[in-house]
Design a protein around this motif. Structure first.
Motif, PDB file in Angstrom:
ATOM      1  N   UNK A 161     -19.229 -11.579   9.005  1.00 30.20           N
ATOM      2  CA  UNK A 161     -17.840 -11.910   8.680  1.00 30.20           C
ATOM      3  C   UNK A 161     -17.080 -10.633   8.341  1.00 30.20           C
ATOM      4  N   UNK A 162     -15.860 -10.519   8.855  1.00 31.15           N
ATOM      5  CA  UNK A 162     -15.018  -9.361   8.570  1.00 31.15           C
ATOM      6  C   UNK A 162     -14.529  -9.431   7.127  1.00 31.15           C
ATOM      7  N   UNK A 163     -14.307  -8.271   6.540  1.00 35.64           N
ATOM      8  CA  UNK A 163     -13.779  -8.212   5.181  1.00 35.64           C
ATOM      9  C   UNK A 163     -12.326  -8.662   5.214  1.00 35.64           C
ATOM     10  N   UNK A 164     -11.968  -9.608   4.362  1.00 34.93           N
ATOM     11  CA  UNK A 164     -10.605 -10.125   4.327  1.00 34.93           C
ATOM     12  C   UNK A 164      -9.969  -9.780   2.986  1.00 34.93           C
ATOM     13  N   UNK A 165      -9.120  -8.746   2.959  1.00 32.62           N
ATOM     14  CA  UNK A 165      -8.480  -8.382   1.692  1.00 32.62           C
ATOM     15  C   UNK A 165      -7.373  -9.358   1.315  1.00 32.62           C
ATOM     16  N   UNK A 166      -7.046  -9.366   0.031  1.00 37.44           N
ATOM     17  CA  UNK A 166      -5.925 -10.166  -0.461  1.00 37.44           C
ATOM     18  C   UNK A 166      -4.698  -9.274  -0.533  1.00 37.44           C
ATOM     19  N   UNK A 167      -3.518  -9.848  -0.413  1.00 39.16           N
ATOM     20  CA  UNK A 167      -2.273  -9.090  -0.495  1.00 39.16           C
ATOM     21  C   UNK A 167      -2.200  -8.393  -1.850  1.00 39.16           C
ATOM     22  N   UNK A 168      -1.912  -7.103  -1.832  1.00 36.50           N
ATOM     23  CA  UNK A 168      -1.815  -6.315  -3.058  1.00 36.50           C
ATOM     24  C   UNK A 168      -3.117  -5.651  -3.457  1.00 36.50           C
ATOM     25  N   UNK A 169      -4.193  -5.919  -2.739  1.00 37.48           N
ATOM     26  CA  UNK A 169      -5.499  -5.345  -3.071  1.00 37.48           C
ATOM     27  C   UNK A 169      -5.604  -3.913  -2.551  1.00 37.48           C
ATOM     28  N   UNK A 170      -6.234  -3.047  -3.313  1.00 37.53           N
ATOM     29  CA  UNK A 170      -6.470  -1.676  -2.904  1.00 37.53           C
ATOM     30  C   UNK A 170      -7.674  -1.638  -1.973  1.00 37.53           C
ATOM     31  N   UNK A 171      -7.478  -1.098  -0.762  1.00 40.50           N
ATOM     32  CA  UNK A 171      -8.528  -1.067   0.246  1.00 40.50           C
ATOM     33  C   UNK A 171      -8.688   0.349   0.788  1.00 40.50           C
ATOM     34  N   UNK A 172      -9.786   0.565   1.496  1.00 43.83           N
ATOM     35  CA  UNK A 172     -10.087   1.864   2.089  1.00 43.83           C
ATOM     36  C   UNK A 172     -10.013   1.748   3.603  1.00 43.83           C
ATOM     37  N   UNK A 173      -9.219   2.627   4.221  1.00 43.29           N
ATOM     38  CA  UNK A 173      -9.164   2.735   5.677  1.00 43.29           C
ATOM     39  C   UNK A 173     -10.245   3.736   6.061  1.00 43.29           C
ATOM     40  N   UNK A 174     -11.370   3.243   6.576  1.00 46.91           N
ATOM     41  CA  UNK A 174     -12.501   4.126   6.865  1.00 46.91           C
ATOM     42  C   UNK A 174     -12.233   5.033   8.055  1.00 46.91           C
ATOM     43  N   UNK A 175     -11.267   4.690   8.876  1.00 52.13           N
ATOM     44  CA  UNK A 175     -10.927   5.533  10.021  1.00 52.13           C
ATOM     45  C   UNK A 175     -10.291   6.842   9.556  1.00 52.13           C
ATOM     46  N   UNK A 176      -9.401   6.769   8.549  1.00 57.48           N
ATOM     47  CA  UNK A 176      -8.699   7.957   8.069  1.00 57.48           C
ATOM     48  C   UNK A 176      -9.205   8.442   6.718  1.00 57.48           C
ATOM     49  N   UNK A 177      -9.930   7.588   5.986  1.00 58.94           N
ATOM     50  CA  UNK A 177     -10.396   7.958   4.652  1.00 58.94           C
ATOM     51  C   UNK A 177      -9.346   7.750   3.577  1.00 58.94           C
ATOM     52  N   UNK A 178      -8.213   7.161   3.915  1.00 61.03           N
ATOM     53  CA  UNK A 178      -7.134   6.935   2.953  1.00 61.03           C
ATOM     54  C   UNK A 178      -7.299   5.581   2.275  1.00 61.03           C
ATOM     55  N   UNK A 179      -6.876   5.513   1.023  1.00 64.89           N
ATOM     56  CA  UNK A 179      -6.818   4.226   0.339  1.00 64.89           C
ATOM     57  C   UNK A 179      -5.375   3.746   0.370  1.00 64.89           C
ATOM     58  N   UNK A 180      -5.212   2.450   0.467  1.00 66.78           N
ATOM     59  CA  UNK A 180      -3.876   1.882   0.517  1.00 66.78           C
ATOM     60  C   UNK A 180      -3.881   0.468   0.000  1.00 66.78           C
ATOM     61  N   UNK A 181      -2.709  -0.045  -0.232  1.00 62.24           N
ATOM     62  CA  UNK A 181      -2.540  -1.415  -0.694  1.00 62.24           C
ATOM     63  C   UNK A 181      -2.335  -2.290   0.532  1.00 62.24           C
ATOM     64  N   UNK A 182      -3.140  -3.332   0.631  1.00 61.71           N
ATOM     65  CA  UNK A 182      -3.043  -4.252   1.768  1.00 61.71           C
ATOM     66  C   UNK A 182      -1.759  -5.055   1.645  1.00 61.71           C
ATOM     67  N   UNK A 183      -0.956  -5.034   2.731  1.00 60.50           N
ATOM     68  CA  UNK A 183       0.319  -5.743   2.727  1.00 60.50           C
ATOM     69  C   UNK A 183       0.273  -7.040   3.547  1.00 60.50           C
TER      70      UNK A 183
END
Length: 105
Positions: free
Chosen positions: A9-31
């Motif tokens: 199962x794919x990881x499903x973030x919640x809106x407003x959750x802090x996540x990691x973009x493994x492609x770029x290494x950046x952290x961001x808030x899921x919108x």
């Protein structure tokens, strides 16, 4: 090539959750997810970017020794009247929109 198993199962973030973009290494808030892409925004605000869902995961917890990002330059202060103008323009635009909707119906 993806390292994720097809049946996993794919990881499903919640809106407003802090996540990691493994492609770029950046952290961001899921919108949101639109068109099969996750939209992420930097935690301090800024321009959104997209990431494939299979390249987004939970952000690691910051270590207690990590001071976090360095503060940026101070933001310029705006006069209160300059803040009122955009909201007045927005209200006028919304009023025009309502008038146009009543003409269509």
């Amino acid at each position: 090539m993806s390292t994720r198993k097809r049946n996993a199962a794919a990881y499903r973030p919640r809106v407003g959750e802090l996540v990691l973009d493994t492609r770029t290494g950046r952290t961001g808030i899921y919108m949101d997810t639109l068109g099969g892409e996750h939209y992420l925004r930097p935690p301090g605000g800024g321009r959104e970017w997209t990431a494939p869902p299979d390249r987004v995961g939970p952000a690691p917890d910051p270590s207690p020794d990590d001071p976090g990002p360095a503060p940026g330059p101070p933001r310029p202060r705006t006069a209160p009247e300059s803040r009122a103008r955009p909201s007045a323009r927005l209200a006028a635009r919304n009023q025009d929109s309502r008038l146009n909707e009543s003409r269509v119906a």
